[in-house]
Design an enzyme around this catalytic site. Structure first.
Site, PDB file in Angstrom:
ATOM      1  N   HIS A 109      16.185  58.461  -6.093  1.00  0.00           N
ATOM      2  CA  HIS A 109      15.609  59.871  -5.264  1.00  0.00           C
ATOM      3  C   HIS A 109      15.710  59.668  -3.825  1.00  0.00           C
ATOM      4  O   HIS A 109      15.209  60.088  -3.029  1.00  0.00           O
ATOM      5  CB  HIS A 109      14.166  60.142  -5.601  1.00  0.00           C
ATOM      6  CG  HIS A 109      14.018  60.550  -6.975  1.00  0.00           C
ATOM      7  ND1 HIS A 109      12.548  60.726  -7.545  1.00  0.00           N
ATOM      8  CD2 HIS A 109      14.748  61.144  -7.933  1.00  0.00           C
ATOM      9  CE1 HIS A 109      12.709  61.415  -8.753  1.00  0.00           C
ATOM     10  NE2 HIS A 109      13.852  61.369  -9.007  1.00  0.00           N
ATOM     11  N   CYS A 117      23.571  63.262   7.095  1.00  0.00           N
ATOM     12  CA  CYS A 117      24.005  64.265   8.042  1.00  0.00           C
ATOM     13  C   CYS A 117      24.768  65.463   7.097  1.00  0.00           C
ATOM     14  O   CYS A 117      25.731  65.041   6.458  1.00  0.00           O
ATOM     15  CB  CYS A 117      25.178  63.760   8.883  1.00  0.00           C
ATOM     16  SG  CYS A 117      25.893  65.029   9.952  1.00  0.00           S
ATOM     17  N   GLY A 176       4.565  52.857 -13.947  1.00  0.00           N
ATOM     18  CA  GLY A 176       3.864  53.767 -12.871  1.00  0.00           C
ATOM     19  C   GLY A 176       4.449  55.165 -12.539  1.00  0.00           C
ATOM     20  O   GLY A 176       4.470  55.494 -11.186  1.00  0.00           O
ATOM     21  N   THR A 177       4.707  55.760 -13.597  1.00  0.00           N
ATOM     22  CA  THR A 177       5.393  57.106 -13.422  1.00  0.00           C
ATOM     23  C   THR A 177       4.610  57.956 -14.377  1.00  0.00           C
ATOM     24  O   THR A 177       4.219  57.474 -15.366  1.00  0.00           O
ATOM     25  CB  THR A 177       6.981  57.030 -13.576  1.00  0.00           C
ATOM     26  OG1 THR A 177       7.370  58.529 -13.499  1.00  0.00           O
ATOM     27  CG2 THR A 177       7.355  56.618 -14.879  1.00  0.00           C
ATOM     28  N   LEU A 203      -1.022  52.971 -15.018  1.00  0.00           N
ATOM     29  CA  LEU A 203      -2.551  52.810 -14.947  1.00  0.00           C
ATOM     30  C   LEU A 203      -3.326  53.519 -16.081  1.00  0.00           C
ATOM     31  O   LEU A 203      -4.280  52.990 -16.664  1.00  0.00           O
ATOM     32  CB  LEU A 203      -3.194  53.584 -13.590  1.00  0.00           C
ATOM     33  CG  LEU A 203      -4.571  53.206 -13.260  1.00  0.00           C
ATOM     34  CD1 LEU A 203      -5.048  52.002 -13.267  1.00  0.00           C
ATOM     35  CD2 LEU A 203      -4.855  54.257 -11.962  1.00  0.00           C
ATOM     36  N   ALA A 220      -0.952  48.090 -11.871  1.00  0.00           N
ATOM     37  CA  ALA A 220       0.438  47.452 -12.032  1.00  0.00           C
ATOM     38  C   ALA A 220       0.278  45.955 -11.561  1.00  0.00           C
ATOM     39  O   ALA A 220       0.853  45.017 -12.097  1.00  0.00           O
ATOM     40  CB  ALA A 220       1.468  48.178 -11.026  1.00  0.00           C
TER      41      ALA A 220
HETATM   42  N1  APR Z   1      -0.722  50.872 -11.277  1.00  0.00           N
HETATM   43  C1  APR Z   1      -0.154  51.451 -12.219  1.00  0.00           C
HETATM   44  N2  APR Z   1       0.025  52.878 -12.518  1.00  0.00           N
HETATM   45  C2  APR Z   1      -0.618  53.539 -11.387  1.00  0.00           C
HETATM   46  C3  APR Z   1      -1.196  53.015 -10.542  1.00  0.00           C
HETATM   47  C4  APR Z   1      -1.444  51.627 -10.287  1.00  0.00           C
HETATM   48  N3  APR Z   1      -2.246  51.175  -9.420  1.00  0.00           N
HETATM   49  N4  APR Z   1      -1.925  54.137  -9.680  1.00  0.00           N
HETATM   50  C5  APR Z   1      -1.255  55.242 -10.189  1.00  0.00           C
HETATM   51  N5  APR Z   1      -0.481  54.985 -11.531  1.00  0.00           N
HETATM   52  C6  APR Z   1       0.127  55.826 -12.135  1.00  0.00           C
HETATM   53  C7  APR Z   1      -0.509  57.053 -12.364  1.00  0.00           C
HETATM   54  O1  APR Z   1      -1.234  57.203 -13.482  1.00  0.00           O
HETATM   55  C8  APR Z   1       0.516  58.119 -12.740  1.00  0.00           C
HETATM   56  O2  APR Z   1       1.031  58.403 -14.034  1.00  0.00           O
HETATM   57  O3  APR Z   1       1.435  56.139 -11.403  1.00  0.00           O
HETATM   58  C9  APR Z   1       1.983  57.554 -12.013  1.00  0.00           C
HETATM   59  C10 APR Z   1       2.284  58.267 -10.650  1.00  0.00           C
HETATM   60  O4  APR Z   1       2.677  59.533 -11.163  1.00  0.00           O
HETATM   61  P1  APR Z   1       3.376  60.264  -9.703  1.00  0.00           P
HETATM   62  O5  APR Z   1       2.281  60.605  -8.642  1.00  0.00           O
HETATM   63  O6  APR Z   1       3.630  61.728 -10.577  1.00  0.00           O
HETATM   64  O7  APR Z   1       4.575  59.576  -9.409  1.00  0.00           O
HETATM   65  P2  APR Z   1       5.930  59.483  -9.987  1.00  0.00           P
HETATM   66  O8  APR Z   1       5.872  59.728 -11.572  1.00  0.00           O
HETATM   67  O9  APR Z   1       6.894  58.647  -9.276  1.00  0.00           O
HETATM   68  O10 APR Z   1       6.726  61.201  -9.380  1.00  0.00           O
HETATM   69  C11 APR Z   1       8.072  61.006  -9.746  1.00  0.00           C
HETATM   70  O11 APR Z   1       8.207  63.226  -8.398  1.00  0.00           O
HETATM   71  O12 APR Z   1       7.706  64.520  -6.667  1.00  0.00           O
HETATM   72  C12 APR Z   1       8.604  63.837  -7.192  1.00  0.00           C
HETATM   73  O13 APR Z   1      10.387  62.739  -6.045  1.00  0.00           O
HETATM   74  C13 APR Z   1       8.928  62.531  -6.427  1.00  0.00           C
HETATM   75  O14 APR Z   1       9.843  60.497  -7.014  1.00  0.00           O
HETATM   76  C14 APR Z   1       8.854  61.409  -7.396  1.00  0.00           C
HETATM   77  C15 APR Z   1       8.750  62.173  -8.552  1.00  0.00           C
END
Ligand code: APR
Length: 234
Positions: A109, A117, A176-177, A203, A220
């Site tokens: 990303h 640019c 963590g996603t 989490l 994490a």
């Molecule tokens: N340890 C492990 N996991 C965690 C922690 C932690 N301390 N804190 C939060 N999480 C988990 C949450 O439970 C959630 O499932 O991390 C995840 C974060 O999810 P999002 O906030 O949706 O982030 P992400 O999955 O990276 O988003 C994907 O969306 O907006 C776009 O481009 C942006 O790259 C991003 C993409």
């Protein structure tokens, strides 16, 4: 369980949360305070580039001084110690994986410390604020410099390499996603189609939790070092 020969790791905002970086969809997350359609789409940038620049300037400033946490260091340790094929794909735009020592890394990303640019197509390392008046460090034109991050509706970077690695891996680990944004959210299915064992470290159960063969839930900084420790000394 046989030792893996090829590992792909996908990280999201949760891996950086304990370093003080806001996640997107947790309570109080980034998308609870800003409308992604206004600040993270090409249409939003065309409508109001100053608003988009301000959004990313604020995020870039908040990333100054952050430090990698135990999860980032554990993944760098895994890359260094693992003898097989290894690729870390991150959805994050922070540079904490590099700071922890990861090298076999793709920022699908984009990244906050890079400027793109739209006039000359060149990328330049970037710190500090950006605006429409910012001249491109390469072609010196103004009005075309934008954050080098992938907005909704745009194609993530280096997808061919990522697909190739997913089709060749025998272990896929998602960390963590929330599993809500494609094509990253499809990765577990792509890995499974290649016969890989799939593991979620998060989490709490993500939207894709049921798709994984195994899951470990917790912060994490606790579950990633523990998982890497078991992987390196089975
Ligand atoms: N340890 C492990 N996991 C965690 C922690 C932690 N301390 N804190 C939060 N999480 C988990 C949450 O439970 C959630 O499932 O991390 C995840 C974060 O999810 P999002 O906030 O949706 O982030 P992400 O999955 O990276 O988003 C994907 O969306 O907006 C776009 O481009 C942006 O790259 C991003 C993409």
């Amino acid at each position: 369980m046989t030792a893996p020969s090829s590992i792909v790791v996908l990280t999201g905002a949760g891996v950086s949360a304990e370093s003080g970086v806001d996640t997107f969809r947790d309570k109080g997350g980034i998308w609870s305070k800003a409308d992604y359609r206004e600040v993270a789409t090409p249409e939003g940038f065309a409508r109001n580039p100053a608003k988009v620049h301000e959004f990313y300037n604020l995020r870039r400033r908040r990333l100054v001084g952050i430090r990698p946490n135990a999860a980032h260091f554990a993944l760098a340790r895994l890359e260094a110690a693992f003898g097989g094929a290894f690729l870390l794909v991150t959805q994050n735009v922070d540079s904490l994986h590099e700071a922890a020592g990861s090298r076999k890394l793709i920022h699908m990303h984009g990244r906050h410390d890079s400027a793109l640019c739209m006039h000359c197509g060149q990328r330049s390392p970037w710190t500090g604020d950006m605006s429409l008046e910012t001249p491109c460090p390469v072609c010196e034109a103004t009005g075309g410099v934008r954050p080098d991050v992938v907005w909704f509706g745009e194609m993530p970077y280096r997808m061919d390499e990522i697909y190739r690695a997913l089709r060749a891996c025998d272990l896929f680990v998602s960390i963590g996603t929330s599993g809500t944004v494609y094509p990253a959210a499809q990765s577990v299915r792509d890995a499974q189609a290649a016969g890989a064992r799939t593991v979620e470290l998060n989490l709490e159960p993500s939207e894709k939790a049921d798709a994984f063969d195994e899951a470990f839930h917790g912060p994490a900084t606790e579950i990633v070092p523990a998982f890497v420790g078991r992987l390196l000394s089975p």
